[in-house]
Scaffold this active site. Sequence first.
Site, PDB file in Angstrom:
ATOM      1  N   GLY A   1       0.892  -0.979  -0.108  1.00 43.94           N
ATOM      2  CA  GLY A   1       0.000   0.036   0.036  1.00 43.94           C
ATOM      3  C   GLY A   1       0.907   1.240   0.095  1.00 43.94           C
ATOM      4  O   GLY A   1       1.786   1.245  -0.633  1.00 43.94           O
ATOM      5  N   GLY A   2       0.617   2.000   0.681  1.00 43.04           N
ATOM      6  CA  GLY A   2       1.339   3.535   0.982  1.00 43.04           C
ATOM      7  C   GLY A   2       2.759   3.233   1.282  1.00 43.04           C
ATOM      8  O   GLY A   2       3.654   4.027   0.756  1.00 43.04           O
TER       9      GLY A   2
ATOM     10  N   GLY B   1      19.713   8.583 -34.450  1.00 45.68           N
ATOM     11  CA  GLY B   1      19.384   9.685 -33.485  1.00 45.68           C
ATOM     12  C   GLY B   1      20.032   9.226 -32.165  1.00 45.68           C
ATOM     13  O   GLY B   1      20.291  10.149 -31.446  1.00 45.68           O
ATOM     14  N   ALA B   2      20.463   8.005 -32.137  1.00 43.02           N
ATOM     15  CA  ALA B   2      21.096   7.562 -30.841  1.00 43.02           C
ATOM     16  C   ALA B   2      22.430   8.187 -30.689  1.00 43.02           C
ATOM     17  O   ALA B   2      22.903   8.466 -29.543  1.00 43.02           O
ATOM     18  CB  ALA B   2      21.298   5.865 -30.826  1.00 43.02           C
TER      19      ALA B   2
HETATM   20  C1  HXC Z   1      -2.154  -2.737  11.919  1.00 39.71           C
HETATM   21  C2  HXC Z   1      -0.684  -4.496  11.220  1.00 39.71           C
HETATM   22  C3  HXC Z   1      -1.070  -4.161  10.196  1.00 39.71           C
HETATM   23  C4  HXC Z   1      -1.671  -2.753   9.606  1.00 39.71           C
HETATM   24  C5  HXC Z   1       0.252  -5.887  10.260  1.00 39.71           C
HETATM   25  N1  HXC Z   1      -0.181  -5.527  11.255  1.00 39.71           N
HETATM   26  N2  HXC Z   1      -0.124  -5.071   9.205  1.00 39.71           N
HETATM   27  N3  HXC Z   1      -1.467  -3.717  12.234  1.00 39.71           N
HETATM   28  N4  HXC Z   1      -2.230  -2.181  10.531  1.00 39.71           N
HETATM   29  N5  HXC Z   1      -1.521  -2.546   8.223  1.00 39.71           N
HETATM   30  C6  HXC Z   1       0.186  -6.328  12.647  1.00 39.71           C
HETATM   31  C7  HXC Z   1      -0.589  -7.639  12.776  1.00 39.71           C
HETATM   32  O1  HXC Z   1      -2.054  -7.402  13.433  1.00 39.71           O
HETATM   33  C8  HXC Z   1       0.176  -8.584  13.658  1.00 39.71           C
HETATM   34  O2  HXC Z   1      -0.207  -8.130  15.035  1.00 39.71           O
HETATM   35  C9  HXC Z   1       1.630  -7.823  13.586  1.00 39.71           C
HETATM   36  O3  HXC Z   1       1.459  -6.674  12.643  1.00 39.71           O
HETATM   37  C10 HXC Z   1       2.242  -8.777  12.390  1.00 39.71           C
HETATM   38  O4  HXC Z   1       1.457  -9.171  11.200  1.00 39.71           O
HETATM   39  P1  HXC Z   1       1.476 -10.672  10.795  1.00 39.71           P
HETATM   40  O5  HXC Z   1       0.289 -10.592   9.679  1.00 39.71           O
HETATM   41  O6  HXC Z   1       1.193 -11.398  11.796  1.00 39.71           O
HETATM   42  O7  HXC Z   1       2.738 -10.830   9.853  1.00 39.71           O
HETATM   43  P2  HXC Z   1       2.996 -11.327   8.638  1.00 39.71           P
HETATM   44  O8  HXC Z   1       2.271 -12.956   8.385  1.00 39.71           O
HETATM   45  O9  HXC Z   1       4.562 -11.499   8.487  1.00 39.71           O
HETATM   46  O10 HXC Z   1       2.257 -10.711   7.474  1.00 39.71           O
HETATM   47  C11 HXC Z   1       2.898  -9.394   7.353  1.00 39.71           C
HETATM   48  C12 HXC Z   1       2.037  -8.397   6.426  1.00 39.71           C
HETATM   49  C13 HXC Z   1       0.377  -8.730   6.668  1.00 39.71           C
HETATM   50  C14 HXC Z   1       1.902  -9.065   4.858  1.00 39.71           C
HETATM   51  C15 HXC Z   1       2.284  -7.059   6.304  1.00 39.71           C
HETATM   52  O11 HXC Z   1       0.212  -8.513   8.031  1.00 39.71           O
HETATM   53  C16 HXC Z   1      -0.487  -7.764   5.982  1.00 39.71           C
HETATM   54  O12 HXC Z   1      -1.051  -8.146   4.886  1.00 39.71           O
HETATM   55  N6  HXC Z   1      -1.049  -6.563   6.396  1.00 39.71           N
HETATM   56  C17 HXC Z   1      -1.833  -5.728   5.952  1.00 39.71           C
HETATM   57  C18 HXC Z   1      -1.281  -4.939   4.779  1.00 39.71           C
HETATM   58  C19 HXC Z   1      -2.169  -4.091   4.242  1.00 39.71           C
HETATM   59  O13 HXC Z   1      -3.276  -4.217   3.577  1.00 39.71           O
HETATM   60  N7  HXC Z   1      -2.050  -2.591   4.811  1.00 39.71           N
HETATM   61  C20 HXC Z   1      -2.795  -1.641   4.476  1.00 39.71           C
HETATM   62  C21 HXC Z   1      -2.458  -1.214   3.169  1.00 39.71           C
HETATM   63  S1  HXC Z   1      -3.294   0.397   2.501  1.00 39.71           S
HETATM   64  P3  HXC Z   1       0.486  -8.899  16.341  1.00 39.71           P
HETATM   65  O14 HXC Z   1      -0.535  -8.062  17.438  1.00 39.71           O
HETATM   66  O15 HXC Z   1      -0.271 -10.183  16.020  1.00 39.71           O
HETATM   67  O16 HXC Z   1       1.877  -8.944  16.346  1.00 39.71           O
HETATM   68  C22 HXC Z   1      -2.341   1.496   2.649  1.00 39.71           C
HETATM   69  C23 HXC Z   1      -3.199   2.571   2.102  1.00 39.71           C
HETATM   70  C24 HXC Z   1      -2.141   3.746   2.034  1.00 39.71           C
HETATM   71  O17 HXC Z   1      -1.188   1.584   3.073  1.00 39.71           O
HETATM   72  C25 HXC Z   1      -2.062   4.511   0.914  1.00 39.71           C
HETATM   73  C26 HXC Z   1      -1.439   5.593   0.775  1.00 39.71           C
HETATM   74  C27 HXC Z   1      -1.201   6.288  -0.422  1.00 39.71           C
END
Ligand code: HXC
Length: 529
Positions: free
Chosen positions: A185-186, A419-420
């Site tokens: 994402g961001g 041209g290159a």
């Molecule tokens: C809050 C988050 C989080 C998030 C992970 N965690 N992503 N908490 N916000 N975005 C937390 C989990 O709850 C977990 O907490 C810990 O981090 C580790 O995550 P896991 O999933 O257990 O780890 P892993 O299996 O290694 O997977 C990592 C990951 C996955 C691939 C990053 O967590 C994931 O897909 N997260 C969401 C990604 C996402 O969609 N983000 C938003 C994008 S939108 P605990 O308590 O268990 O340790 C965005 C918009 C911005 O960013 C746009 C701006 C232009």
Amino acid sequence: MPPCAYCSLNGCCIHIMEQKFELLRSKIAEAKLGGGQKRIDAQHKKGKLTARERIHFLMDPGSFEEIGALVTHRATDFGMADQQFLGDGVVTGYGTVNGRLVYVFAQDFTVFGGSLSETHAEKICKVMDLAVRNGAPMIGLNDSGGARIQEGVNSLGGYADIFYRNVQASGVIPQISAILGPCAGGAVYSPAMTDFIVMVEGSSYMFVTGPNVVKTVTNEEVSSEELGGASTHASKSGVTHLVATNDVDCIEKVKRLLSYIPQNCEDQAPRLDYTLGDEYRDELMHIIPENANHPYDMKEVIAGIVDTDSFFEIHESYAENIVVGFARLAGRSIGIVANQPMNLAGVLDVNSSKKAARFVRFCDCFNIPLLVLVDVPGFLPGTDQEWNAIITNGSKLLYAFSEATVPRITVITRKAYGGAYDVMNSKHIGADMNYAWPGAEIAVMGAKGASEIIFKHEIDAAADPAAKLAEKEKEYGDTFANPYRAAARGFIDEVILPRETRRKLIKSFAMLENKAVARAKRKHGNVPL
Ligand code: HXC
């Protein structure tokens, strides 16, 4: 009043300060633990270092000073008020790398997956602002699940605050992004707006939307690695500039990169001590094959010109028909752009033009002189190239060279066609010194193609068309396939033996050291994006 922890006396006033000191020490110790030992162990199990360990490997020993270790988030929804971690998932501060000041943020995956909250963003913005005000590089060690989902728009706003600063800092201070875990994402757009990205093979990936969303929207089945792993971004998309084997290697690559570049746009790159010796390199006399259609490795030419082992290639696996990277010449940092005859005959196409243009613009931003080695048969023809806008993309390189004001020197090693020839840092677009080797062919096109067009009627009418073509090819080649027509016009300043190239370049870059160019006043040019 509770009993004193030091002397057990109720109401003790002697040890009050000791207790305050102890409170601070315990808070710092708590901050250092991030999301706790269990999550640190999980991070290690994945073969990854923690944020603090990464900083430890990056900075000179004892030089790191942390800022904002006690920051906590302000969120209350979804039980967040009860989940506080000192530092809020990012370690920020400053220190030195090889004695030079840098600012850093390192996202801590052990705290909410390194996700970006409003306060996490504020911490990053604070060090970015300091880096710009104090003219020192900004290094981001990224390991983040993206926007902190529990914070909604506050987190999106935080991202935008960082993006805005990336752009304001662009061209003012070098910005380098290491990707050391997931970046979704961001989390990908800030690195994309920095100057260089280094990804770790097997443990880092970057994508706007992950495999699950891809499956839902496009029905494609793809793994995280395939979609946005280091190899994908190094070879297919060109998003990453460098690939590392692990966290430590990644940090070493960041440090090596820093060694070639200045602190800011008003500074010069660090210079290594160098004693001039015999600068003739005989090995350069034997690299170009006698047959002009045979390939050779331009990296051998580069190695023969620059200081020993100083070439640091950027974008090595992307658009391999052009080679870009940093090197040193008599201890001085230079940027190199070179056609690669080993790949697609060194032709210019969409990807190689974009790759080289971005590199040229970086060097120009940061006062790094450019050396351009030319062996180019032209632009790649075809529908694929035309439909992917070779016109717009090729002009990016033309634009980048034309606007660059750093010292620029060209050496034509063999072909410079069409041209290159113009695009590859020709005299006409502002190169300072243009050299050619004796075998250089500077012409509108190769002798065979040219003869087939301009002598078509004569060849068709001949009793032996093949013999006629060969005769005409020789005639055209003798006339144009050499550097002397261009030298006669002054488009080539000097035709030189390959063995004297290094010596010439050292002298001419020294001669250009105080180059100054005044440009017409304008807001900014409109580069063909
Ligand atoms: C809050 C988050 C989080 C998030 C992970 N965690 N992503 N908490 N916000 N975005 C937390 C989990 O709850 C977990 O907490 C810990 O981090 C580790 O995550 P896991 O999933 O257990 O780890 P892993 O299996 O290694 O997977 C990592 C990951 C996955 C691939 C990053 O967590 C994931 O897909 N997260 C969401 C990604 C996402 O969609 N983000 C938003 C994008 S939108 P605990 O308590 O268990 O340790 C965005 C918009 C911005 O960013 C746009 C701006 C232009």
